[in-house]
Design a protein around this motif. Structure first.
Motif: not given
Length: 351
Positions: A159, A192, A243
């Motif tokens: 991330v 994230a 994601c």
């Protein structure tokens, strides 16, 4: 010769997961820093290797020690890089031997010829063993506060790399992002979102789950949780971090981002699915609005260090909540079972 316990597979052979009780002690050639394993995190990559989809043992070996989300404590370091008792994680990817232009400057996450190696995945033994060794260059020390959650450093490094590249691309112009949409609330998506909140952005997270821990974890960050399809969101985010790898979500994310926006793809699609989609309209929007879509995978040492700082800054109770199961070695096989209810499962060596 001393032996250790090691969780191993025969790469390419489905369901070959085995706990070997007499695996050889790691040889000094693997690295000068000797580490006692505390835990390894488990992710979809491990499950795909166990299913036989990919994986490559070290040269001359038939079995691969898996585990790439490491956490250990230094037993000895004759180089003085770390001290006995320090918490440490091992960088997963090593540069290719040629090296390519990227690997030559320690950006092995951008390897151009695919000859890199990876602990527990491709050509290097993993960290799911009682003791492992690492070269100083690939050893990342951790703040003691991260003792319960340090195995999250590997996904956090992925991330950190994504955000590093988002910000580098954003610097092409005067760019002051205000909002981010994260699609998917698994470990990568939640981390994230964490790094986005640390940047002071208004954070929106989209996931299909309406129950379980995910909605509360998102709200605990001060972010907004959504369960509707991407195209139904009343948002025009400056950044999208995708994601899931779900093809429909990927395409809708590209269409949702605002002008001069950036879409970072971190999820990997399985392929084989055809979608009826107006590619021309997407092309028109991307060009006329100066948008950027890029993929991001893995991380180099700079990103691992950035991730270590981000995790140490985070609310440790929140980080602990990402770990939904801690499994002792006595029950190791259950750690690799996909329940559909977990966020992060950890195999605990210390117990």
């Amino acid at each position: 010769m001393r032996f250790v316990r090691a969780v191993t597979v025969s790469p390419g052979v489905s369901d070959s997961l085995r706990l070997v009780e007499d695996w050889p002690e790691p040889a000094p050639e693997e690295g000068s820093i000797l580490v006692e394993a505390l835990a390894v995190g488990i992710c979809g990559t491990d499950q795909e290797i166990i299913a036989g989809h990919y994986g490559e043992p070290p040269p001359g070996q038939e079995r691969l020690v898996i585990g790439h989300e490491s956490l250990g404590r230094v037993l000895e370091d004759p180089t003085g890089t770390l001290q006995r008792g320090d918490l440490v994680a091992g960088v997963v990817r090593h540069p290719d031997p040629v090296p390519c232009p990227s690997c030559a400057v320690d950006e092995w996450d951008m390897c151009r010829n695919g000859r890199y190696t990876e602990h527990g995945i491709k050509g290097l033994p993993g960290f799911a063993r009682d003791r492992w060794r690492v070269q100083p260059k690939f050893a990342v020390g951790l703040d003691p506060v991260l003792a319960p959650v340090g195995m999250l450093l590997e996904p956090a490094s992925v991330v950190a790399k994504a955000w590093d590249h988002i910000e580098r691309i954003g610097a092409r112009t005067e760019w002051k992002p205000q909002s981010v949409l994260v699609t998917g609330a698994g470990p990568i998506g939640l981390l994230a979102a964490l790094l986005a909140t640390q940047r002071g952005l208004a954070v929106h997270v989209l996931d299909r789950n309406t129950t379980g821990p995910k909605p509360d974890l998102v709200r605990a960050l001060g972010a907004t949780y959504h369960t509707v399809p991407v195209n139904e969101l009343d948002l025009e985010p400056d950044v999208v971090v995708e994601c899931t790898g779900a093809p429909v979500v990927v395409l809708e994310a590209m269409c949702k981002v605002g002008p001069t926006g950036i879409v970072c793809l971190t999820g990997v699609s399985s392929g084989g699915r055809t979608i009826d989609f107006d590619a021309g309209a997407l092309n028109r929007a991307l060009v006329l609005e100066n948008n950027v879509v890029f993929g991001s995978v893995n991380a180099n040492r700079r990103h691992w260090e950035q991730a270590a700082v981000a995790l140490a800054r985070a609310d440790q109770t929140w980080l602990n909540s990402l770990i939904t199961r801690r499994v002792p070695m006595s029950d190791f096989a259950s750690a690799y079972e996909h329940t559909g209810q977990d966020i992060k499962v950890v195999l605990d060596f210390a117990s």
